[in-house]
Motif scaffolding. Structure first.
Motif: not given
Length: 278
Positions: A202-214, A254-263
């Motif tokens: 899981d490339a994107t959840h692995s860079v998630q910061l759970p609850g990191g924005a409050g 959103g903060p750990n999602s890949i933009p469609l135009d960059e994938v």
């Protein structure tokens, strides 16, 4: 280790095989179903990209995100409306679809639409949920809990196999040590693969910061590429990515999602890494 594979039926009638010496699998799409327009945009574009790159593709979006940080967090359209959207995309684009279930009451309806049923990381130890998913006869994609060691995931696999399920995939999404952070131990990938199951990173959840924005989770998108390259070098069978046309406007993750135009640019690099490993 003998050859590892799981076969996934598809709307086109040509099954996808995931595992040893098979094309890379990509499970990708928005974190949650936000609108039919966004879902179709992502699915349509990803079908084209993956066809060009020789990647097997499964469209992913959750009809209900029951484990959001806050009571006010967006969860999705719900079971009935969400499955209707996924069924429409599956038919129109001839693309297999996957979504999460959170309760045994959702399993039967999900099994009538989805090509793969996913078990969320927080629920990977829930025996009744694993059994209900396996009873649908569909492949079951189990995310390793942030609180579970890789070797303990054999128990989840054994629960599914215990009722005759033989189509299990396991997903690494990082381990939690608190403090709104996740750490990926690359040793977990060969450990879980030793159970005879294809392993997905899981490339994107692995860079998630759970609850990191409050009240919501944050993320470190800049680390997706190096972590994914490392996982591919370790010998995985597929990738899981959250992909959104405008991550800054995404209603979840959103903060750990890949933009469609960059994938496509990223996937092109990743395919080369896997080819070198094989």
């Amino acid at each position: 280790m003998s050859s590892i594979s799981v076969q996934v039926e598809t709307p086109s009638g040509s099954p996808i095989t995931v595992g040893s010496n098979q094309p890379l699998l990509l499970i990708g799409g928005p974190c949650a179903l936000e609108s039919e327009e966004i879902a179709r945009t992502v699915a349509g574009k990803m079908v084209e990209i993956c066809a060009r790159l020789g990647i097997s593709y499964v469209f992913k979006a959750s009809f209900d995100k029951a484990n959001r940080t806050s009571l006010d967090s967006y969860r999705g359209p719900g079971l009935e409306a969400g499955l209707a959207t996924l069924a429409a995309i599956r038919k129109e684009l001839a693309v297999p679809v996957i979504s999460d279930i959170h309760d045994i009451s959702q399993a039967e309806a999900a099994g009538e639409v989805l090509d793969i049923i996913q078990i969320p990381a927080f629920l990977c130890r829930q025996t009744d949920l694993l059994v209900a998913a396996a009873k649908t006869g569909k492949p079951v994609n189990v995310k390793k809990g942030q609180f579970v060691s890789p070797w303990d995931m054999k128990n989840a696999v054994d629960k599914i196999r215990g009722i005759g399920g033989n189509k299990t995939m396991l997903v690494e999404r990082g381990a939690s040590f608190g403090y709104n952070n996740l750490v990926v131990d690359m040793r977990s990938l060969p450990v879980m693969r030793s159970f005879g199951c294809p392993v997905i990173f899981d490339a994107t959840h692995s860079v998630q910061l759970p609850g990191g924005a409050g009240g919501t989770s944050s993320g470190q998108r800049e680390f997706i590429e190096p972590l994914t390259k490392a996982a591919l070098a370790a010998g995985i069978d597929g990738l899981f990515m959250e992909i959104h046309p405008e991550p800054k406007k995404a209603l979840c993750d959103g903060p750990n999602s890949i933009p469609l135009d960059e994938v496509e640019q990223l996937l092109t690099k990743l395919v080369r890494v896997r080819e070198a490993v094989l």
